[in-house]
Design a protein around this motif. Sequence first.
Motif, PDB file in Angstrom:
ATOM      1  N   ILE A  28       0.857  -1.189   0.000  1.00 37.76           N
ATOM      2  CA  ILE A  28       0.000   0.000   0.000  1.00 37.76           C
ATOM      3  C   ILE A  28       0.887   1.230   0.000  1.00 37.76           C
ATOM      4  O   ILE A  28       1.931   1.264   0.651  1.00 37.76           O
ATOM      5  CB  ILE A  28      -0.938  -0.035   1.226  1.00 37.76           C
ATOM      6  CG1 ILE A  28      -2.007  -1.117   1.006  1.00 37.76           C
ATOM      7  CG2 ILE A  28      -1.572   1.327   1.480  1.00 37.76           C
ATOM      8  CD1 ILE A  28      -2.863  -1.384   2.202  1.00 37.76           C
ATOM      9  N   LYS A  29       0.457   2.229  -0.747  1.00 33.81           N
ATOM     10  CA  LYS A  29       1.257   3.452  -0.856  1.00 33.81           C
ATOM     11  C   LYS A  29       1.384   4.126   0.513  1.00 33.81           C
ATOM     12  O   LYS A  29       0.396   4.281   1.230  1.00 33.81           O
ATOM     13  CB  LYS A  29       0.581   4.397  -1.854  1.00 33.81           C
ATOM     14  CG  LYS A  29       1.463   5.499  -2.409  1.00 33.81           C
ATOM     15  CD  LYS A  29       0.752   6.178  -3.592  1.00 33.81           C
ATOM     16  CE  LYS A  29       1.518   7.311  -4.201  1.00 33.81           C
ATOM     17  NZ  LYS A  29       0.833   7.847  -5.396  1.00 33.81           N
ATOM     18  N   THR A  30       2.594   4.532   0.843  1.00 35.57           N
ATOM     19  CA  THR A  30       2.854   5.160   2.144  1.00 35.57           C
ATOM     20  C   THR A  30       2.826   6.681   2.052  1.00 35.57           C
ATOM     21  O   THR A  30       2.227   7.346   2.874  1.00 35.57           O
ATOM     22  CB  THR A  30       4.243   4.723   2.656  1.00 35.57           C
ATOM     23  OG1 THR A  30       4.256   3.309   2.768  1.00 35.57           O
ATOM     24  CG2 THR A  30       4.538   5.324   4.015  1.00 35.57           C
ATOM     25  N   LEU A  31       3.496   7.194   1.039  1.00 35.28           N
ATOM     26  CA  LEU A  31       3.579   8.645   0.880  1.00 35.28           C
ATOM     27  C   LEU A  31       2.608   9.068  -0.216  1.00 35.28           C
ATOM     28  O   LEU A  31       2.707   8.591  -1.345  1.00 35.28           O
ATOM     29  CB  LEU A  31       5.008   9.064   0.516  1.00 35.28           C
ATOM     30  CG  LEU A  31       6.109   8.550   1.450  1.00 35.28           C
ATOM     31  CD1 LEU A  31       7.477   9.056   0.989  1.00 35.28           C
ATOM     32  CD2 LEU A  31       5.859   8.950   2.893  1.00 35.28           C
ATOM     33  N   GLN A  32       1.676   9.917   0.148  1.00 34.65           N
ATOM     34  CA  GLN A  32       0.648  10.326  -0.812  1.00 34.65           C
ATOM     35  C   GLN A  32       0.753  11.821  -1.082  1.00 34.65           C
ATOM     36  O   GLN A  32       0.628  12.625  -0.157  1.00 34.65           O
ATOM     37  CB  GLN A  32      -0.740   9.990  -0.281  1.00 34.65           C
ATOM     38  CG  GLN A  32      -0.934   8.491  -0.077  1.00 34.65           C
ATOM     39  CD  GLN A  32      -2.384   8.063   0.059  1.00 34.65           C
ATOM     40  OE1 GLN A  32      -2.751   7.008  -0.388  1.00 34.65           O
ATOM     41  NE2 GLN A  32      -3.211   8.869   0.671  1.00 34.65           N
ATOM     42  N   PRO A  33       0.925  12.204  -2.345  1.00 33.24           N
ATOM     43  CA  PRO A  33       1.027  13.630  -2.642  1.00 33.24           C
ATOM     44  C   PRO A  33      -0.307  14.357  -2.483  1.00 33.24           C
ATOM     45  O   PRO A  33      -1.355  13.839  -2.861  1.00 33.24           O
ATOM     46  CB  PRO A  33       1.495  13.654  -4.104  1.00 33.24           C
ATOM     47  CG  PRO A  33       1.044  12.355  -4.673  1.00 33.24           C
ATOM     48  CD  PRO A  33       1.065  11.362  -3.543  1.00 33.24           C
ATOM     49  N   ASN A  34      -0.243  15.539  -1.911  1.00 33.48           N
ATOM     50  CA  ASN A  34      -1.427  16.399  -1.758  1.00 33.48           C
ATOM     51  C   ASN A  34      -1.084  17.838  -2.103  1.00 33.48           C
ATOM     52  O   ASN A  34      -1.479  18.754  -1.409  1.00 33.48           O
ATOM     53  CB  ASN A  34      -1.948  16.327  -0.321  1.00 33.48           C
ATOM     54  CG  ASN A  34      -2.601  15.003  -0.055  1.00 33.48           C
ATOM     55  OD1 ASN A  34      -3.690  14.738  -0.518  1.00 33.48           O
ATOM     56  ND2 ASN A  34      -1.899  14.141   0.644  1.00 33.48           N
ATOM     57  N   TYR A  35      -0.299  17.975  -3.141  1.00 32.60           N
ATOM     58  CA  TYR A  35       0.056  19.318  -3.593  1.00 32.60           C
ATOM     59  C   TYR A  35      -0.262  19.356  -5.088  1.00 32.60           C
ATOM     60  O   TYR A  35      -0.610  18.345  -5.684  1.00 32.60           O
ATOM     61  CB  TYR A  35       1.541  19.599  -3.345  1.00 32.60           C
ATOM     62  CG  TYR A  35       2.442  18.466  -3.756  1.00 32.60           C
ATOM     63  CD1 TYR A  35       2.885  17.526  -2.833  1.00 32.60           C
ATOM     64  CD2 TYR A  35       2.809  18.295  -5.095  1.00 32.60           C
ATOM     65  CE1 TYR A  35       3.687  16.461  -3.221  1.00 32.60           C
ATOM     66  CE2 TYR A  35       3.606  17.236  -5.484  1.00 32.60           C
ATOM     67  CZ  TYR A  35       4.043  16.323  -4.553  1.00 32.60           C
ATOM     68  OH  TYR A  35       4.825  15.264  -4.956  1.00 32.60           O
ATOM     69  N   ARG A  36      -0.134  20.541  -5.674  1.00 35.83           N
ATOM     70  CA  ARG A  36      -0.411  20.736  -7.099  1.00 35.83           C
ATOM     71  C   ARG A  36      -1.737  20.054  -7.511  1.00 35.83           C
ATOM     72  O   ARG A  36      -2.758  20.263  -6.893  1.00 35.83           O
ATOM     73  CB  ARG A  36       0.765  20.217  -7.948  1.00 35.83           C
ATOM     74  CG  ARG A  36       2.053  21.028  -7.754  1.00 35.83           C
ATOM     75  CD  ARG A  36       3.030  20.824  -8.899  1.00 35.83           C
ATOM     76  NE  ARG A  36       2.415  21.148 -10.191  1.00 35.83           N
ATOM     77  CZ  ARG A  36       2.957  20.949 -11.370  1.00 35.83           C
ATOM     78  NH1 ARG A  36       4.161  20.391 -11.449  1.00 35.83           N
ATOM     79  NH2 ARG A  36       2.349  21.276 -12.479  1.00 35.83           N
ATOM     80  N   GLU A  37      -1.705  19.187  -8.505  1.00 39.38           N
ATOM     81  CA  GLU A  37      -2.940  18.568  -9.002  1.00 39.38           C
ATOM     82  C   GLU A  37      -3.368  17.370  -8.161  1.00 39.38           C
ATOM     83  O   GLU A  37      -4.426  16.790  -8.409  1.00 39.38           O
ATOM     84  CB  GLU A  37      -2.766  18.132 -10.471  1.00 39.38           C
ATOM     85  CG  GLU A  37      -1.827  16.950 -10.712  1.00 39.38           C
ATOM     86  CD  GLU A  37      -0.368  17.368 -10.882  1.00 39.38           C
ATOM     87  OE1 GLU A  37      -0.014  18.480 -10.423  1.00 39.38           O
ATOM     88  OE2 GLU A  37       0.424  16.601 -11.460  1.00 39.38           O
ATOM     89  N   PHE A  38      -2.553  16.989  -7.190  1.00 40.66           N
ATOM     90  CA  PHE A  38      -2.806  15.732  -6.476  1.00 40.66           C
ATOM     91  C   PHE A  38      -3.739  15.899  -5.278  1.00 40.66           C
ATOM     92  O   PHE A  38      -3.618  16.852  -4.516  1.00 40.66           O
ATOM     93  CB  PHE A  38      -1.484  15.124  -6.001  1.00 40.66           C
ATOM     94  CG  PHE A  38      -0.530  14.812  -7.112  1.00 40.66           C
ATOM     95  CD1 PHE A  38      -0.828  13.814  -8.031  1.00 40.66           C
ATOM     96  CD2 PHE A  38       0.640  15.535  -7.267  1.00 40.66           C
ATOM     97  CE1 PHE A  38       0.046  13.528  -9.071  1.00 40.66           C
ATOM     98  CE2 PHE A  38       1.520  15.256  -8.309  1.00 40.66           C
ATOM     99  CZ  PHE A  38       1.222  14.258  -9.211  1.00 40.66           C
ATOM    100  N   ASP A  39      -4.631  14.935  -5.120  1.00 35.67           N
ATOM    101  CA  ASP A  39      -5.623  14.934  -4.045  1.00 35.67           C
ATOM    102  C   ASP A  39      -5.643  13.586  -3.339  1.00 35.67           C
ATOM    103  O   ASP A  39      -6.706  13.126  -2.917  1.00 35.67           O
ATOM    104  CB  ASP A  39      -7.036  15.140  -4.643  1.00 35.67           C
ATOM    105  CG  ASP A  39      -7.432  16.596  -4.721  1.00 35.67           C
ATOM    106  OD1 ASP A  39      -6.820  17.419  -4.023  1.00 35.67           O
ATOM    107  OD2 ASP A  39      -8.374  16.910  -5.474  1.00 35.67           O
ATOM    108  N   ASP A  40      -4.491  12.928  -3.207  1.00 44.82           N
ATOM    109  CA  ASP A  40      -4.509  11.534  -2.757  1.00 44.82           C
ATOM    110  C   ASP A  40      -5.233  11.308  -1.436  1.00 44.82           C
ATOM    111  O   ASP A  40      -5.999  10.355  -1.300  1.00 44.82           O
ATOM    112  CB  ASP A  40      -3.076  10.989  -2.665  1.00 44.82           C
ATOM    113  CG  ASP A  40      -2.546  10.538  -4.016  1.00 44.82           C
ATOM    114  OD1 ASP A  40      -3.041  11.054  -5.045  1.00 44.82           O
ATOM    115  OD2 ASP A  40      -1.649   9.671  -4.054  1.00 44.82           O
ATOM    116  N   ASN A  41      -4.991  12.179  -0.439  1.00 46.72           N
ATOM    117  CA  ASN A  41      -5.619  11.954   0.867  1.00 46.72           C
ATOM    118  C   ASN A  41      -7.130  12.083   0.831  1.00 46.72           C
ATOM    119  O   ASN A  41      -7.812  11.610   1.733  1.00 46.72           O
ATOM    120  CB  ASN A  41      -5.063  12.934   1.910  1.00 46.72           C
ATOM    121  CG  ASN A  41      -3.696  12.505   2.391  1.00 46.72           C
ATOM    122  OD1 ASN A  41      -3.177  11.469   1.974  1.00 46.72           O
ATOM    123  ND2 ASN A  41      -3.097  13.297   3.252  1.00 46.72           N
TER     124      ASN A  41
END
Lengths: 608, 608
Positions: free
Chosen positions: A117-130
């Motif tokens: 499972i992905k540990t580090l999730q980007p939440n900047y720029r275009e990313f909304d992983d969380n």
Amino acid sequence: MKICVAQLEIIPGEPELNTNKILAAIDKAESEGADLLVTSEMSIPGYLIGDNWERLQFIDECERYGEDIIRATRDKHIAVIFGNIAKFDNTQNEDGRVRKSNMAILAANGEILGTQIKTLQPNYREFDDNRHFYDKRKLSQSFDSDTRDTYTNSVFTVNGVKIGMLLCEDGWNADYPLNPIEYFETKPDLIVNISCSPFTSGKNNKRHRIFAKNAIAQQIPILYVNNVGVQNNGKNIFTFDGGSCIYDKQGNIRDFYELFEEATEIFDIDLISLFENTAPILAEDIGALYQAIEYGARRFMESHGITKVVIGVSGGIDSCLVTAIMSRIVKPENLYLINMPSEFNSKTTISIAEELHKSLGCKYYSIPIGASVELTQTQIRDAFGEELSEFSLQNVQARDRSSRILSAIAQHVGGVFTCNGNKSELTVGYCTMLGDLSGFLAPIADLWKTQVYEMAEYFNQNIHNIIPEEVFTIVPSAELSATQNVDEGKGDPIIYKYHDKLFASWVEKWDRSTPEDFLEWLQEGNGVVEKNLGLDFELISLFSTKEDIIADLERWWNLYNGLAIAKRIQSPPLISVSRRSFGFDLRESQMKAHYSRRYYELKKAILG
Amino acid sequence: MKICVAQLEIIPGEPELNTNKILAAIDKAESEGADLLVTSEMSIPGYLIGDNWERLQFIDECERYGEDIIRATRDKHIAVIFGNIAKFDNTQNEDGRVRKSNMAILAANGEILGTQIKTLQPNYREFDDNRHFYDKRKLSQSFDSDTRDTYTNSVFTVNGVKIGMLLCEDGWNADYPLNPIEYFETKPDLIVNISCSPFTSGKNNKRHRIFAKNAIAQQIPILYVNNVGVQNNGKNIFTFDGGSCIYDKQGNIRDFYELFEEATEIFDIDLISLFENTAPILAEDIGALYQAIEYGARRFMESHGITKVVIGVSGGIDSCLVTAIMSRIVKPENLYLINMPSEFNSKTTISIAEELHKSLGCKYYSIPIGASVELTQTQIRDAFGEELSEFSLQNVQARDRSSRILSAIAQHVGGVFTCNGNKSELTVGYCTMLGDLSGFLAPIADLWKTQVYEMAEYFNQNIHNIIPEEVFTIVPSAELSATQNVDEGKGDPIIYKYHDKLFASWVEKWDRSTPEDFLEWLQEGNGVVEKNLGLDFELISLFSTKEDIIADLERWWNLYNGLAIAKRIQSPPLISVSRRSFGFDLRESQMKAHYSRRYYELKKAILG
């Protein structure tokens, strides 16, 4: 062990297509003797699918397609690593919906051999992983354990090779409090990083630095597998460039393909120590941006079944470049150039438009706007007893071209029309809503005007020499009034060689600068403004006084933070290629332009 | 102890204005004998400010204004609780920028007496908290401790009263693995929850249930303080309704104000056991939505200095309602109603538009579009040797009205023009880009067509009886061709009483439904479709066969997931009032409409 790297084009929201493609790649790789096939992150659902992640049935569907892939390894020698969405029934995500994660799956003999499972999730720029996914850190916490103590990554053995799996951002650990690569329970022989990573100017060279450094530090080779294709979040179309490669323990890099191309290649992991560093240093120049823009426009249009394109060609550099790009994508008979002259358009620009059409052999129509503009003037005069102002008339012309003529032609021929705007205009709203700001796609809206010139030159020199030379010599102008006469050298109020750099410091710099920074630099003197903005001339050469410099600064800052935001809210999708593009990448609220207390202190100190 | 609840209007991005307002409230409360003033979350910066959270100087500025408030408690008896952004130098957020948190600050005697960092951060709908803020859970982890063991909330004493502070979502714990209210180191006498919480249909009654339940369970009274005002994220304008109140240990509620009003009130915490349950059950009806929309439109326009509004009035229900709303906000002499007839507009609708103008005493102009449409036809015919299709001509008319006439008038009078579209149209793209979809603001675009009728009736009965009765009886129609003749009862292809409910199940349901769900219900029979959609009639009464029902379903699903997304990307800002509004609240990517394998199985089973 022989590994097949499957760099495939993934279509977001099309799990069946993606699965069939992966299944075909598995069959081919097996027949060619591969022991393991690796494809990219989220290879079944795609990645930029917006709030469709909330649709449980879509997730179910993706899981079922994942099972098809797992089943396909039954009675086969080959193992497969692929990415998918995974949901955990009877658990809760923090939005109250079912918990789901971004997962890498290793399948062999018809079964799941291991997952990550992905540990580090980007939440900047275009990313909304969380917003959508439960990461491994939260998951560890939810089991009442301390992530740092109990968080480990499993290692799985395929053909005697111990493999550790990571997902995309897990390899880009620089800004996080932990580095997932350090948490494997035993030392893997190979790290496989599956990614779904969009192109951004300069990204690949940065990846080479970070991944090679990690490979050397851990003394483990890292295989990076990324997809190609385009995915969008509405406002922004992102290109995915592939660039799959392997980093050996010495940090040598061997890449497998040209960027933006789908391909599968088999290599022998036991032989990687024999590789030389065969990765070219990737160009971060205008050619790289051109490649991304042409690819993005092509695949975006193909995915929408668009074959006919209407372009309003004024004979300026923007419409020339957009025409050039589109000429690579649609056939000449499907490319409609429309020149829409008024009394203010010069013979110079009209002849540029005509010349362009002749070089391309595409369709060309001249449809004047004078009668319609006059009708609007008359109707307003009759109703209000007043004349439209010159500024109002400029906008009437711009809207007439796009909303009346180009829209009607696009619909009539069964095509679409382009927005030819650039980033300089979009930053300060130097464009007309329902006019030149409209269109189905703004292919060059993430390029500064100076980059538009650069790319047009690049196009002529490297792709097809069809953009008339004269367009490089005339002054850029909207040609909407007598005050914008190109033959008299009158044109746009934006001084592109300066303002492009100034605007970029507001928009693209990681720590985006503000007028307060600018005044700090200005007060410091000694060419600090020029150095920080990267100007190759003295700023004072453009302005008479510091008052003028500051008045100009405030004019554009107010527009950038004011009316221009209202315009960007309704602007067309653009192809994102820069370090920061307008839209979902740079999220904006309509507010007043802000100046800090310190700004006013500095201004007072400078102006005395 | 006497507590002053300061329910203030917070202007996002205006720290100076907000601070001055808080300082004035402190002075007043002190002079009136209050021991503690409580104001709302993020009361200095505002909340929906997009990626301005990245601007370090803005954060610095807000911190400095926060210091002004702390200093203001020096030499005063009163203590203050307020919300602000706080940054932690030399630490890193996961976007690589400096770490910052959403903080509650208790100040007394010119110093910080205590702080609290938000623990639960929303990342659904319009919220992007994790993008910007480091929450208390991550913070605990970053100190190498287990959140569950070491995570505690401090309690601070003011005038002998032990106070525990929480921030907004911390009180809405239902979907999270921990409930912050359970983690106070000692039992507080009072919990203070400071919020910055936008209005959503049904939200306040849900809050009453959750907060009252927590107050009873913990046997601690909870004070809830929220701000008023409007804040936006570009596409969506959210209203903040205040609604500050106190929940006592028995779950009784005492609210302090009318919603959407700025006010300060002092109450004695020692006397709250004497309160009766004085909170009215808040209406969740069309009146509540009307209040939010009128407030949102008014404050949004005032904050942009807009005083003149141009409305295209066709004489249909949408333009009548938008006119009615605007008539409450701008003066009659600043309200311009423009009727733009073509050969297809009936006398019926034109007379409705005229009647509306007469009732309001506002400005009214009739500007026909025939000549312009004919000119466009002629120009296309001359250029292409072909006639525009009837469908093309419909769109030419719609664009002519908005892009040529309304835009020119708005600019001429120094105002703006409205988009009168509703949510039913927006869902399936039953509107023309650069035509009726354009405007500076779409005030009713978060209302279904059936709600538009309801609100128009509400307006006539409760606000001002000016919407002509006839508009309620005619069939809704775009009047763009002879096939849409209202006098012959011909109109829109959307059957609002059914499709509004169907579309709402796709857009607003928490677990948004899909055609697969629909076919499951259809197969089940026994009125399950009707029950799940909330229809008060039998679906089959509208269609001849199940084939027709399914064909209709697919038609609209394809539009909703197809061309309508392209339209929404370029649509104007709207006022969000529903449980899910288009824009930043429901994030969308342009993809193909998806049907699951199960959908096709069900379809086959149903159609045999």
